[in-house]
Scaffold this motif. Structure first.
Motif, PDB file in Angstrom:
ATOM      1  N   GLY A  11       0.812  -1.210   0.000  1.00 52.14           N
ATOM      2  CA  GLY A  11       0.000   0.000   0.000  1.00 52.14           C
ATOM      3  C   GLY A  11       0.845   1.259   0.000  1.00 52.14           C
ATOM      4  N   LEU A  12       1.935   1.248   0.777  1.00 54.96           N
ATOM      5  CA  LEU A  12       2.842   2.392   0.786  1.00 54.96           C
ATOM      6  C   LEU A  12       3.448   2.622  -0.599  1.00 54.96           C
ATOM      7  N   GLY A  13       3.842   1.516  -1.264  1.00 57.08           N
ATOM      8  CA  GLY A  13       4.410   1.663  -2.595  1.00 57.08           C
ATOM      9  C   GLY A  13       3.421   2.219  -3.599  1.00 57.08           C
ATOM     10  N   LEU A  14       2.142   1.851  -3.452  1.00 55.54           N
ATOM     11  CA  LEU A  14       1.120   2.373  -4.363  1.00 55.54           C
ATOM     12  C   LEU A  14       0.776   3.826  -4.060  1.00 55.54           C
ATOM     13  N   LEU A  15       0.732   4.177  -2.776  1.00 49.50           N
ATOM     14  CA  LEU A  15       0.282   5.511  -2.386  1.00 49.50           C
ATOM     15  C   LEU A  15       1.406   6.545  -2.471  1.00 49.50           C
ATOM     16  N   ALA A  16       2.558   6.236  -1.904  1.00 47.73           N
ATOM     17  CA  ALA A  16       3.650   7.236  -1.826  1.00 47.73           C
ATOM     18  C   ALA A  16       4.987   6.535  -1.950  1.00 47.73           C
ATOM     19  N   PRO A  17       5.419   6.179  -3.166  1.00 46.22           N
ATOM     20  CA  PRO A  17       6.703   5.493  -3.329  1.00 46.22           C
ATOM     21  C   PRO A  17       7.885   6.284  -2.775  1.00 46.22           C
ATOM     22  N   VAL A  18       7.750   7.603  -2.658  1.00 49.05           N
ATOM     23  CA  VAL A  18       8.857   8.421  -2.207  1.00 49.05           C
ATOM     24  C   VAL A  18       9.268   8.109  -0.772  1.00 49.05           C
ATOM     25  N   VAL A  19       8.327   7.580   0.049  1.00 52.95           N
ATOM     26  CA  VAL A  19       8.660   7.313   1.452  1.00 52.95           C
ATOM     27  C   VAL A  19       9.187   5.899   1.660  1.00 52.95           C
ATOM     28  N   LEU A  20       9.163   5.059   0.627  1.00 53.05           N
ATOM     29  CA  LEU A  20       9.575   3.665   0.811  1.00 53.05           C
ATOM     30  C   LEU A  20      11.003   3.530   1.339  1.00 53.05           C
ATOM     31  N   PRO A  21      12.009   4.293   0.817  1.00 46.59           N
ATOM     32  CA  PRO A  21      13.358   4.155   1.390  1.00 46.59           C
ATOM     33  C   PRO A  21      13.397   4.482   2.880  1.00 46.59           C
ATOM     34  N   LEU A  22      12.603   5.473   3.317  1.00 49.00           N
ATOM     35  CA  LEU A  22      12.576   5.841   4.740  1.00 49.00           C
ATOM     36  C   LEU A  22      12.021   4.718   5.604  1.00 49.00           C
ATOM     37  N   VAL A  23      11.222   3.830   5.002  1.00 51.92           N
ATOM     38  CA  VAL A  23      10.595   2.740   5.758  1.00 51.92           C
ATOM     39  C   VAL A  23      11.380   1.440   5.607  1.00 51.92           C
ATOM     40  N   LEU A  24      11.805   1.140   4.368  1.00 50.37           N
ATOM     41  CA  LEU A  24      12.410  -0.162   4.108  1.00 50.37           C
ATOM     42  C   LEU A  24      13.780  -0.305   4.740  1.00 50.37           C
ATOM     43  N   LEU A  25      14.602   0.743   4.749  1.00 56.20           N
ATOM     44  CA  LEU A  25      15.956   0.616   5.282  1.00 56.20           C
ATOM     45  C   LEU A  25      15.959   0.238   6.769  1.00 56.20           C
ATOM     46  N   ALA A  38      12.214  -0.998  17.994  1.00 54.76           N
ATOM     47  CA  ALA A  38      12.571   0.408  17.786  1.00 54.76           C
ATOM     48  C   ALA A  38      13.026   0.654  16.356  1.00 54.76           C
ATOM     49  N   LEU A  39      13.821  -0.272  15.811  1.00 56.72           N
ATOM     50  CA  LEU A  39      14.320  -0.090  14.449  1.00 56.72           C
ATOM     51  C   LEU A  39      13.226  -0.257  13.404  1.00 56.72           C
ATOM     52  N   GLY A  40      12.459  -1.341  13.524  1.00 63.64           N
ATOM     53  CA  GLY A  40      11.507  -1.672  12.477  1.00 63.64           C
ATOM     54  C   GLY A  40      10.172  -0.982  12.597  1.00 63.64           C
ATOM     55  N   GLY A  41       9.756  -0.633  13.827  1.00 67.59           N
ATOM     56  CA  GLY A  41       8.436  -0.052  14.009  1.00 67.59           C
ATOM     57  C   GLY A  41       8.427   1.437  14.263  1.00 67.59           C
ATOM     58  N   ARG A  42       9.355   1.909  15.099  1.00 65.43           N
ATOM     59  CA  ARG A  42       9.333   3.319  15.510  1.00 65.43           C
ATOM     60  C   ARG A  42      10.174   4.220  14.605  1.00 65.43           C
ATOM     61  N   LEU A  43      11.348   3.741  14.176  1.00 64.92           N
ATOM     62  CA  LEU A  43      12.231   4.589  13.372  1.00 64.92           C
ATOM     63  C   LEU A  43      11.595   5.004  12.036  1.00 64.92           C
ATOM     64  N   PRO A  44      10.875   4.129  11.305  1.00 61.34           N
ATOM     65  CA  PRO A  44      10.209   4.598  10.079  1.00 61.34           C
ATOM     66  C   PRO A  44       9.225   5.734  10.336  1.00 61.34           C
ATOM     67  N   VAL A  45       8.494   5.671  11.442  1.00 70.92           N
ATOM     68  CA  VAL A  45       7.540   6.742  11.766  1.00 70.92           C
ATOM     69  C   VAL A  45       8.280   8.061  11.987  1.00 70.92           C
ATOM     70  N   LEU A  46       9.375   8.003  12.783  1.00 75.68           N
ATOM     71  CA  LEU A  46      10.145   9.223  13.044  1.00 75.68           C
ATOM     72  C   LEU A  46      10.764   9.776  11.763  1.00 75.68           C
ATOM     73  N   ALA A  47      11.243   8.876  10.890  1.00 81.36           N
ATOM     74  CA  ALA A  47      11.866   9.335   9.641  1.00 81.36           C
ATOM     75  C   ALA A  47      10.856  10.036   8.743  1.00 81.36           C
ATOM     76  N   VAL A  48       9.646   9.494   8.633  1.00 76.67           N
ATOM     77  CA  VAL A  48       8.609  10.107   7.793  1.00 76.67           C
ATOM     78  C   VAL A  48       8.161  11.442   8.381  1.00 76.67           C
ATOM     79  N   LEU A  49       7.994  11.496   9.712  1.00 79.54           N
ATOM     80  CA  LEU A  49       7.588  12.755  10.351  1.00 79.54           C
ATOM     81  C   LEU A  49       8.668  13.834  10.157  1.00 79.54           C
ATOM     82  N   ALA A  50       9.932  13.434  10.253  1.00 79.50           N
ATOM     83  CA  ALA A  50      11.013  14.414  10.059  1.00 79.50           C
ATOM     84  C   ALA A  50      11.050  14.926   8.621  1.00 79.50           C
TER      85      ALA A  50
END
Length: 591
Positions: free
Chosen positions: A152-166, A249-261
């Motif tokens: 769903g993320l890839g369909l909606l906003a591919p630009v944020v995928l690197p911030l989540v996948l890494l 923290a790495l897989g669940g919380r860090l993607p949220v913080l990266a997208v918010l930043a």
């Protein structure tokens, strides 16, 4: 590739083989899991459309319609979750049955099997069933949620995928690295807990002897050392498990913080609309973060337990290696057709104690049972009659001395068939219960055995040989005993040991059963439940004080005051004015 396969534990190989058998149910489970993935997949897309095309565009009705569509898809997920449960059972229940069969076959294949060990293995089978069911039920929800959120993320906003996948990939690598040491430490916990339970059990069994010998401090020190080892193993596992918080923290919380930043920059440069940002937040906060927490926390713990339980079952119940130079395996016949010289039992200086410090139950017992003889074993309560039955069948190993059947130690149920008080009946057809563990007995032999033991009314009520036993608990204890007696009668074993196996039958049914077994080719040993059993036997083995006297009923009455007392007790417990059923006019059968 071969080294990778070797690194797979025996428990996972055991599970994999069984899952291949149930691949049809697994396939349908995957189909319904795909349907369950629709709400996580569409949640962010629907929220984004509701905001951008509805509320921000001044069309609240459109926004409500999009949200209503999301609610409808959620209802579909609820139905799919319910529809998948039968297929989940189609995977888990055959797994449980296969593991139980493996445990039973392993116990039967060994010349000596510890009943406590078999009970622990049975408990581990139930743990494996529950853990597998819980994992599959949770993973089909969490796994599809995680995958759907990423799609769903890839369909909606591919630009944020690197911030989540890494960070998600980093968390996955860390979790994979932690699994091996956590499994090892969890296995250590299980082993030390089993050791503690075994030592505590031995101490309780020999408590009187511990007190009498003054070994209390030594036993207490041994138990304390086992308890300390258990606590140390649990602390080590706790330290390793605490690192799972870093995975969350790495897989669940860090993607949220990266997208918010990055959100202000993304909004300012038109890379995201407000609705898309809310949709991305929906995926991250409602789908991704809970899924990672569940996978790293709950599922991680269950996965550790399942890995250890399966490994223990696979290793403990592994078939013994076959010796290429050993004698060929004997092919059992279907039914009690034995040569006339088979079934000789010899006990020489037999000794058995429940533990090193325990008083022996049997001490210096000598006896010789002729092939084809019918012997009743009697004695006061606690004299060791059931222990003797287990030694005759090879279920227990002597502490000292020897037990031989036809000149060799007892070698499994095809040589000595032991039937205890609590009869084993399993879900399945009547025919399967009567033929276990020797399938392929002709129906004619089955019908003949059923008739000889008086089980015709019971078998007819159950629907004949093809009738199905769905819940053995619905049968009475006597009915279960009768089915197990027919099964034992059909055994190819030249020696049958009935350990009060007719205690739930009335006197007339017991007499019919014992006479049928006495006429069966082979040797019969009966742990007597009534005086009539002793009167019907060729000879009686009186067990008391660890030793035994083997003689005819009449001779024992002359030789042994204890036997006269037992007979008087039996006769005194009969109704006034009536002899025990089956005692009048009976004499031992001639040979």
């Amino acid at each position: 590739m071969s080294s990778r396969i070797r690194r797979v534990g025996p428990g996972w190989r055991l599970l994999g083989r069984q899952l291949v058998v149930t691949r049809g149910a697994l396939g349908w489970l995957a189909v319904w899991s795909g349907v369950e993935a629709l709400p996580p997949l569409l949640s962010g897309l629907f929220v984004s459309a509701a905001v951008d095309e509805g509320f921000l565009a001044g069309r609240p009705g459109v926004g409500v319609a999009w949200l209503g569509g999301f609610g409808a898809v959620t209802a579909v997920r609820a139905y799919a979750s319910r529809a998948g449960f039968p297929y989940l059972a189609g995977v888990v229940e055959p797994l449980r049955d296969a593991l139980v069969e493996r445990v039973v076959r392993s116990a039967l294949a060994r010349q000596s099997a510890d009943p406590a060990e078999v009970a622990r293995l049975t408990e581990q089978v139930e743990s494996a069933r529950q853990l597998t069911a819980t994992l599959l039920r949770t993973l089909r929800g969490v796994g599809v949620t995680l995958a759907a959120a990423l799609v769903g993320l890839g369909l909606l906003a591919p630009v944020v995928l690197p911030l989540v996948l890494l960070p998600l990939l980093a968390a996955g690598v860390l979790f994979a690295r932690l699994l091996r040491p956590m499994v090892a430490r969890r296995r250590a916990v299980v082993l030390v807990e089993e050791r503690l339970a075994a030592e505590a059990g031995r101490a309780l069994e020999g408590l009187r002897d511990v007190q009498a010998t003054g070994a209390g401090e030594q036993v207490a020190a041994s138990l304390a050392a086992a308890a300390d080892a258990s606590a140390a193993a649990s602390r080590a596992l706790g330290r390793a498990s605490a690192l799972r918080a870093l995975v969350v923290a790495l897989g669940g919380r860090l993607p949220v913080l990266a997208v918010l930043a990055a959100a202000p920059w993304l909004l300012a440069h038109g890379a995201l609309t407000p609705g898309e940002l809310l949709g991305v937040s929906t995926y991250l906060l409602q789908q991704l973060d809970p899924a990672v927490r569940t996978l790293a926390g709950t599922v991680g713990g269950w996965l550790l337990n399942l890995a250890v339980v399966l490994d223990r079952l696979a290793v403990t119940t592994a078939p013994p290696p076959t010796r290429p130079d050993g004698p060929p395996a004997r092919t059992p016949s279907h039914g009690p057709s034995h040569g006339g010289t088979r079934g000789e039992i010899r006990l020489q200086a037999l000794r058995y104690a429940h533990g090193p410090a325990a008083a022996p139950v049997l001490e210096g017992l000598d006896a010789a049972v002729r092939p084809g003889e019918h012997v009743a074993v009697v004695g006061p309560s606690g004299a060791g009659k059931s222990t003797l039955a287990a030694l005759l069948a090879g279920v227990l190993a002597p502490t000292a001395g020897t037990v031989t059947v036809d000149g060799a130690p007892p070698a499994g149920p095809h040589q000595v068939a032991l039937l205890p008080q609590e009869a084993y009946v399993f879900p399945g057809s009547v025919r399967e219960n009567l033929c276990w563990p020797s399938p392929g007995i002709p129906d004619a032999r089955l019908h003949a055995a059923v008739a000889q033991l008086g089980a015709q009314p019971l078998v007819a009520r159950l629907g004949g040989l093809a009738g199905t036993l769905r819940d053995p608990g619905e049968l009475s204890a006597g009915e279960r005993q009768l089915l197990a007696l027919v099964r034992t009668y059909l055994s190819p074993a030249p020696v049958v040991v009935l350990d009060e196996a007719t205690c739930h039958l009335d006197a007339a049914a017991e007499e019919r059963v014992e006479r049928a077994f006495a006429a069966r080719p082979g040797t019969l040993v009966v742990i007597a439940h009534r005086i009539s059993s002793a009167l019907r036997a060729d000879r009686v083995l009186l067990v008391d004080g660890g030793r035994g006297v083997l003689a005819r009923h009449g001779d024992l009455q002359v030789l042994s005051p204890l036997y006269r007392e037992l007979v008087g007790h039996w006769l005194g417990s009969a109704p006034v004015g009536a002899a025990p059923r089956g005692t009048a006019g009976l004499a031992p059968r001639s040979r």
